[in-house]
Design a protein around this motif. Structure first.
Motif, mmCIF file in Angstrom:
data_model
loop_
_atom_site.group_PDB
_atom_site.id
_atom_site.type_symbol
_atom_site.label_atom_id
_atom_site.label_comp_id
_atom_site.label_asym_id
_atom_site.label_seq_id
_atom_site.Cartn_x
_atom_site.Cartn_y
_atom_site.Cartn_z
ATOM 1 N N PRO A 161 86.827 -45.304 44.966
ATOM 2 C CA PRO A 161 88.007 -45.021 45.332
ATOM 3 C C PRO A 161 88.745 -43.757 44.613
ATOM 4 O O PRO A 161 89.460 -43.236 45.303
ATOM 5 C CB PRO A 161 88.801 -46.256 45.142
ATOM 6 C CG PRO A 161 87.680 -47.379 44.975
ATOM 7 C CD PRO A 161 86.557 -46.597 44.436
ATOM 8 N N THR A 162 88.384 -43.517 43.354
ATOM 9 C CA THR A 162 89.062 -42.608 42.573
ATOM 10 C C THR A 162 88.495 -41.210 43.245
ATOM 11 O O THR A 162 89.160 -40.253 43.508
ATOM 12 C CB THR A 162 88.936 -42.733 41.065
ATOM 13 O OG1 THR A 162 89.294 -43.988 40.838
ATOM 14 C CG2 THR A 162 89.336 -41.582 40.263
ATOM 15 N N LEU A 163 87.306 -41.103 43.290
ATOM 16 C CA LEU A 163 86.544 -39.876 43.624
ATOM 17 C C LEU A 163 87.212 -39.446 45.267
ATOM 18 O O LEU A 163 87.527 -38.471 45.556
ATOM 19 C CB LEU A 163 85.070 -40.214 43.917
ATOM 20 C CG LEU A 163 84.399 -38.788 44.278
ATOM 21 C CD1 LEU A 163 84.598 -37.636 43.274
ATOM 22 C CD2 LEU A 163 82.757 -39.110 43.951
ATOM 23 N N SER A 164 87.038 -40.757 46.085
ATOM 24 C CA SER A 164 87.576 -40.391 47.132
ATOM 25 C C SER A 164 89.021 -39.872 47.497
ATOM 26 O O SER A 164 89.334 -39.091 48.320
ATOM 27 C CB SER A 164 87.398 -41.832 48.105
ATOM 28 O OG SER A 164 87.805 -41.715 49.427
ATOM 29 N N ARG A 165 89.984 -40.534 46.572
ATOM 30 C CA ARG A 165 91.198 -40.310 46.561
ATOM 31 C C ARG A 165 91.585 -38.749 46.183
ATOM 32 O O ARG A 165 92.233 -37.689 46.449
ATOM 33 C CB ARG A 165 92.044 -41.121 45.518
ATOM 34 C CG ARG A 165 93.511 -40.934 45.518
ATOM 35 C CD ARG A 165 94.149 -41.897 44.640
ATOM 36 N NE ARG A 165 93.825 -41.774 43.267
ATOM 37 C CZ ARG A 165 93.185 -42.863 42.638
ATOM 38 N NH1 ARG A 165 92.969 -44.000 43.249
ATOM 39 N NH2 ARG A 165 92.904 -42.558 41.279
ATOM 40 N N TRP A 166 90.506 -38.428 45.087
ATOM 41 C CA TRP A 166 90.608 -36.760 44.806
ATOM 42 C C TRP A 166 90.371 -35.907 45.731
ATOM 43 O O TRP A 166 90.756 -34.816 46.163
ATOM 44 C CB TRP A 166 90.081 -36.602 43.598
ATOM 45 C CG TRP A 166 90.354 -37.433 42.156
ATOM 46 C CD1 TRP A 166 91.484 -37.990 42.125
ATOM 47 C CD2 TRP A 166 89.638 -37.402 41.066
ATOM 48 N NE1 TRP A 166 91.481 -38.291 40.576
ATOM 49 C CE2 TRP A 166 90.231 -38.229 40.110
ATOM 50 C CE3 TRP A 166 88.311 -37.007 40.643
ATOM 51 C CZ2 TRP A 166 89.902 -38.269 38.803
ATOM 52 C CZ3 TRP A 166 87.808 -37.313 39.289
ATOM 53 C CH2 TRP A 166 88.780 -38.091 38.535
ATOM 54 N N VAL A 170 92.715 -33.213 47.462
ATOM 55 C CA VAL A 170 92.546 -31.702 47.775
ATOM 56 C C VAL A 170 92.607 -31.158 49.080
ATOM 57 O O VAL A 170 93.139 -30.284 49.488
ATOM 58 C CB VAL A 170 91.255 -31.499 46.925
ATOM 59 C CG1 VAL A 170 90.830 -30.015 47.195
ATOM 60 C CG2 VAL A 170 91.348 -31.609 45.353
ATOM 61 N N LYS A 171 91.835 -32.116 50.044
ATOM 62 C CA LYS A 171 91.958 -31.565 51.449
ATOM 63 C C LYS A 171 93.183 -31.558 51.906
ATOM 64 O O LYS A 171 93.533 -30.593 52.799
ATOM 65 C CB LYS A 171 90.973 -32.818 52.108
ATOM 66 C CG LYS A 171 90.709 -32.373 53.407
ATOM 67 C CD LYS A 171 89.962 -33.358 54.322
ATOM 68 C CE LYS A 171 89.641 -32.944 55.827
ATOM 69 N NZ LYS A 171 88.831 -33.995 56.421
ATOM 70 N N ILE A 172 94.199 -32.545 51.702
ATOM 71 C CA ILE A 172 95.527 -32.410 52.099
ATOM 72 C C ILE A 172 96.477 -31.336 51.740
ATOM 73 O O ILE A 172 97.131 -30.744 52.261
ATOM 74 C CB ILE A 172 95.978 -34.071 52.139
ATOM 75 C CG1 ILE A 172 95.167 -34.880 53.201
ATOM 76 C CG2 ILE A 172 97.485 -33.820 52.533
ATOM 77 C CD1 ILE A 172 95.693 -36.155 53.170
ATOM 78 N N SER A 173 96.437 -31.634 50.359
ATOM 79 C CA SER A 173 97.502 -30.747 49.596
ATOM 80 C C SER A 173 97.044 -29.642 48.598
ATOM 81 O O SER A 173 97.939 -28.842 48.125
ATOM 82 C CB SER A 173 98.384 -31.914 48.495
ATOM 83 O OG SER A 173 98.929 -32.574 49.437
#
Length: 132
Positions: free
Chosen positions: A35-40, A44-47
């Motif tokens: 989940p941490t890697l997915s959140r990062w 990056v993709k969004i902001s």
């Protein structure tokens, strides 16, 4: 095991390593959770890269995924969606399911034609219950 903090540059290096080597190797090498890697990745993709700085992520900004609406807002629906919704009600009325099993069968038979969220709302079935 304590919480490990990463700097922005460390996070960028981990994401670069992930792009080259994939999930499994990245998680094992850097000892981070999926989940941490997915959140990062999502941040990056969004902001952009700025989201990887401390206190600049999506969670700290209060940006959350919207939950499913409790009520249908007909004012926000397009004309096409409204027509589809009325047609769906008419199709559901033809079978008028009484038991949960019949409700799920009705959803199954109409899901290619109509949106599942509307069918679940009309038949008073939770979407989570339907997808299980």
């Amino acid at each position: 095991m304590g919480t490990k903090w990463f700097t922005k540059n460390e996070k960028l290096n981990i994401l670069k390593y992930y792009k080259e080597n994939g999930w499994a190797k990245t998680i094992k090498k850097f000892e981070i959770s999926t989940p941490t890697l997915s959140r990062w990745k999502k941040a990056v993709k969004i902001s952009g890269e700025k989201a990887l700085e401390p206190r600049n992520g999506l969670q700290s900004k209060g940006i959350r995924r919207p939950g499913r609406p409790k009520n249908l807002n007909f004012e926000l629906m397009t004309k096409k969606e409204l027509i589809e919704y009325i047609e769906m009600i008419q199709d559901v009325k033809k079978s008028l399911p009484k038991s949960k099993k019949k409700k799920f069968q009705t959803i199954w038979s109409l899901k290619k034609k109509y949106k599942i969220k509307y069918l679940c709302k009309i038949l008073n079935v939770s979407r989570a219950g339907y997808y299980k």
